[in-house]
Design a protein around this motif. Structure first.
Motif, PDB file in Angstrom:
ATOM      1  N   PRO A 185      75.977  63.747  32.886  1.00 59.21           N
ATOM      2  CA  PRO A 185      76.023  63.858  31.428  1.00 59.21           C
ATOM      3  C   PRO A 185      75.742  62.522  30.749  1.00 59.21           C
ATOM      4  O   PRO A 185      75.401  62.480  29.577  1.00 59.21           O
ATOM      5  CB  PRO A 185      77.443  64.333  31.140  1.00 59.21           C
ATOM      6  CG  PRO A 185      78.264  63.773  32.244  1.00 59.21           C
ATOM      7  CD  PRO A 185      77.330  63.766  33.454  1.00 59.21           C
ATOM      8  N   LYS A 186      75.871  61.402  31.496  1.00 53.65           N
ATOM      9  CA  LYS A 186      75.484  60.101  30.942  1.00 53.65           C
ATOM     10  C   LYS A 186      74.032  59.833  31.304  1.00 53.65           C
ATOM     11  O   LYS A 186      73.486  60.408  32.246  1.00 53.65           O
ATOM     12  CB  LYS A 186      76.378  58.992  31.518  1.00 53.65           C
ATOM     13  CG  LYS A 186      77.821  59.078  31.083  1.00 53.65           C
ATOM     14  CD  LYS A 186      78.606  57.907  31.613  1.00 53.65           C
ATOM     15  CE  LYS A 186      80.044  57.980  31.136  1.00 53.65           C
ATOM     16  NZ  LYS A 186      80.835  56.845  31.573  1.00 53.65           N
ATOM     17  N   TRP A 187      73.413  58.922  30.578  1.00 56.31           N
ATOM     18  CA  TRP A 187      72.021  58.585  30.837  1.00 56.31           C
ATOM     19  C   TRP A 187      71.868  57.841  32.159  1.00 56.31           C
ATOM     20  O   TRP A 187      72.641  56.936  32.464  1.00 56.31           O
ATOM     21  CB  TRP A 187      71.460  57.743  29.694  1.00 56.31           C
ATOM     22  CG  TRP A 187      71.111  58.581  28.519  1.00 56.31           C
ATOM     23  CD1 TRP A 187      71.891  58.830  27.428  1.00 56.31           C
ATOM     24  CD2 TRP A 187      69.914  59.332  28.338  1.00 56.31           C
ATOM     25  NE1 TRP A 187      71.244  59.680  26.567  1.00 56.31           N
ATOM     26  CE2 TRP A 187      70.026  60.006  27.098  1.00 56.31           C
ATOM     27  CE3 TRP A 187      68.759  59.505  29.089  1.00 56.31           C
ATOM     28  CZ2 TRP A 187      69.021  60.829  26.609  1.00 56.31           C
ATOM     29  CZ3 TRP A 187      67.759  60.325  28.600  1.00 56.31           C
ATOM     30  CH2 TRP A 187      67.900  60.978  27.374  1.00 56.31           C
ATOM     31  N   LYS A 188      70.874  58.254  32.933  1.00 56.02           N
ATOM     32  CA  LYS A 188      70.549  57.627  34.213  1.00 56.02           C
ATOM     33  C   LYS A 188      69.054  57.327  34.231  1.00 56.02           C
ATOM     34  O   LYS A 188      68.258  58.084  33.678  1.00 56.02           O
ATOM     35  CB  LYS A 188      70.878  58.556  35.380  1.00 56.02           C
ATOM     36  CG  LYS A 188      72.333  58.875  35.480  1.00 56.02           C
ATOM     37  CD  LYS A 188      72.602  59.864  36.582  1.00 56.02           C
ATOM     38  CE  LYS A 188      74.090  60.210  36.567  1.00 56.02           C
ATOM     39  NZ  LYS A 188      74.436  61.210  37.542  1.00 56.02           N
ATOM     40  N   PHE A 189      68.701  56.236  34.874  1.00 59.12           N
ATOM     41  CA  PHE A 189      67.292  55.851  35.008  1.00 59.12           C
ATOM     42  C   PHE A 189      66.952  55.738  36.488  1.00 59.12           C
ATOM     43  O   PHE A 189      67.763  55.255  37.284  1.00 59.12           O
ATOM     44  CB  PHE A 189      67.030  54.504  34.318  1.00 59.12           C
ATOM     45  CG  PHE A 189      65.610  54.053  34.431  1.00 59.12           C
ATOM     46  CD1 PHE A 189      64.636  54.589  33.612  1.00 59.12           C
ATOM     47  CD2 PHE A 189      65.244  53.104  35.372  1.00 59.12           C
ATOM     48  CE1 PHE A 189      63.313  54.186  33.718  1.00 59.12           C
ATOM     49  CE2 PHE A 189      63.931  52.695  35.488  1.00 59.12           C
ATOM     50  CZ  PHE A 189      62.966  53.230  34.663  1.00 59.12           C
ATOM     51  N   TYR A 190      65.752  56.177  36.845  1.00 55.94           N
ATOM     52  CA  TYR A 190      65.321  56.152  38.233  1.00 55.94           C
ATOM     53  C   TYR A 190      63.821  55.852  38.292  1.00 55.94           C
ATOM     54  O   TYR A 190      63.059  56.377  37.483  1.00 55.94           O
ATOM     55  CB  TYR A 190      65.603  57.513  38.871  1.00 55.94           C
ATOM     56  CG  TYR A 190      65.078  57.677  40.266  1.00 55.94           C
ATOM     57  CD1 TYR A 190      65.787  57.198  41.360  1.00 55.94           C
ATOM     58  CD2 TYR A 190      63.875  58.329  40.491  1.00 55.94           C
ATOM     59  CE1 TYR A 190      65.304  57.364  42.650  1.00 55.94           C
ATOM     60  CE2 TYR A 190      63.394  58.502  41.781  1.00 55.94           C
ATOM     61  CZ  TYR A 190      64.110  58.018  42.853  1.00 55.94           C
ATOM     62  OH  TYR A 190      63.628  58.184  44.127  1.00 55.94           O
ATOM     63  N   SER A 191      63.423  55.039  39.237  1.00 53.41           N
ATOM     64  CA  SER A 191      62.000  54.832  39.490  1.00 53.41           C
ATOM     65  C   SER A 191      61.793  54.601  40.979  1.00 53.41           C
ATOM     66  O   SER A 191      62.619  53.955  41.634  1.00 53.41           O
ATOM     67  CB  SER A 191      61.444  53.666  38.673  1.00 53.41           C
ATOM     68  OG  SER A 191      61.944  52.441  39.146  1.00 53.41           O
TER      69      SER A 191
ATOM     70  N   GLN B  81      65.249  47.716  29.298  1.00 51.59           N
ATOM     71  CA  GLN B  81      66.051  47.830  28.078  1.00 51.59           C
ATOM     72  C   GLN B  81      67.492  48.206  28.405  1.00 51.59           C
ATOM     73  O   GLN B  81      67.755  48.945  29.345  1.00 51.59           O
ATOM     74  CB  GLN B  81      65.444  48.889  27.152  1.00 51.59           C
ATOM     75  CG  GLN B  81      64.093  48.477  26.596  1.00 51.59           C
ATOM     76  CD  GLN B  81      63.640  49.431  25.536  1.00 51.59           C
ATOM     77  OE1 GLN B  81      64.314  49.599  24.524  1.00 51.59           O
ATOM     78  NE2 GLN B  81      62.492  50.051  25.751  1.00 51.59           N
ATOM     79  N   LYS B  82      68.401  47.695  27.615  1.00 50.66           N
ATOM     80  CA  LYS B  82      69.831  47.935  27.847  1.00 50.66           C
ATOM     81  C   LYS B  82      70.180  49.414  27.684  1.00 50.66           C
ATOM     82  O   LYS B  82      70.902  49.975  28.504  1.00 50.66           O
ATOM     83  CB  LYS B  82      70.668  47.080  26.895  1.00 50.66           C
ATOM     84  CG  LYS B  82      72.134  47.170  27.169  1.00 50.66           C
ATOM     85  CD  LYS B  82      72.924  46.197  26.327  1.00 50.66           C
ATOM     86  CE  LYS B  82      74.402  46.310  26.675  1.00 50.66           C
ATOM     87  NZ  LYS B  82      75.186  45.300  25.988  1.00 50.66           N
ATOM     88  N   MET B  83      69.676  50.049  26.630  1.00 48.23           N
ATOM     89  CA  MET B  83      69.948  51.477  26.407  1.00 48.23           C
ATOM     90  C   MET B  83      69.024  52.294  27.302  1.00 48.23           C
ATOM     91  O   MET B  83      67.809  52.291  27.122  1.00 48.23           O
ATOM     92  CB  MET B  83      69.758  51.860  24.946  1.00 48.23           C
ATOM     93  CG  MET B  83      70.840  51.309  24.044  1.00 48.23           C
ATOM     94  SD  MET B  83      70.739  51.980  22.374  1.00 48.23           S
ATOM     95  CE  MET B  83      71.240  53.661  22.674  1.00 48.23           C
ATOM     96  N   ILE B  84      69.591  52.993  28.253  1.00 47.68           N
ATOM     97  CA  ILE B  84      68.810  53.721  29.254  1.00 47.68           C
ATOM     98  C   ILE B  84      67.889  54.756  28.624  1.00 47.68           C
ATOM     99  O   ILE B  84      66.732  54.890  29.032  1.00 47.68           O
ATOM    100  CB  ILE B  84      69.749  54.368  30.296  1.00 47.68           C
ATOM    101  CG1 ILE B  84      70.466  53.259  31.073  1.00 47.68           C
ATOM    102  CG2 ILE B  84      68.981  55.277  31.234  1.00 47.68           C
ATOM    103  CD1 ILE B  84      71.551  53.752  32.008  1.00 47.68           C
ATOM    104  N   LYS B  85      68.352  55.475  27.612  1.00 46.32           N
ATOM    105  CA  LYS B  85      67.523  56.524  27.020  1.00 46.32           C
ATOM    106  C   LYS B  85      66.262  55.968  26.349  1.00 46.32           C
ATOM    107  O   LYS B  85      65.304  56.696  26.134  1.00 46.32           O
ATOM    108  CB  LYS B  85      68.318  57.388  26.042  1.00 46.32           C
ATOM    109  CG  LYS B  85      68.726  56.715  24.758  1.00 46.32           C
ATOM    110  CD  LYS B  85      69.507  57.704  23.907  1.00 46.32           C
ATOM    111  CE  LYS B  85      69.901  57.119  22.585  1.00 46.32           C
ATOM    112  NZ  LYS B  85      70.617  58.090  21.758  1.00 46.32           N
TER     113      LYS B  85
END
Length: 122
Positions: A59-65, A80-84
């Motif tokens: 439910p929280k923002w996650k980043f993946y590459s 960027q600090k804000m993942i979204k």
């Protein structure tokens, strides 16, 4: 390929690229304020994944590459600090434009360059 299916019909894309011996870019674009938001792209060639990048709310923002960075990517955005904000609609649209795929133009959606799959409720 653009799809509104939750899995993006990714298995179909792998099969198409495998049999046609080609490369495909797959995009999932959603508004940031929806419950299960996901903004993502994948690069698949000859049935194999070369690159996947996404920002999703779960439910929280996650980043993946993962995979080989593509020439059109602006990897500075991923810091960027804000993942979204690392991968949002505007960034994905700009990636499409850099690839010569102007999804903002209505003519694109009628061209042979695109595959649009849409799930309709009955």
């Amino acid at each position: 390929m653009f799809s509104n299916y939750s899995d993006g019909l990714s298995s179909l894309i792998y099969q198409i690229t495998h049999f046609l011996k080609t490369r495909a870019y797959c995009f999932q674009i959603s508004a940031s304020d929806v419950p299960d938001a996901i903004n993502a792209f994948s690069c698949i060639e000859n049935g194999k994944e070369l690159r996947t990048v996404y920002a999703m709310k779960d439910p929280k923002w996650k980043f993946y590459s993962q995979g080989e960075i593509q020439a059109f990517e602006d990897t500075e955005l991923y810091l960027q600090k804000m993942i979204k904000r690392r991968l949002d609609k505007d960034i994905l649209v700009s990636y499409c434009v850099k690839l010569g795929i102007d999804i903002r133009d209505d003519c694109f959606w009628k061209s042979v360059q695109s595959i649009l799959t849409e799930r309709l409720s009955w």
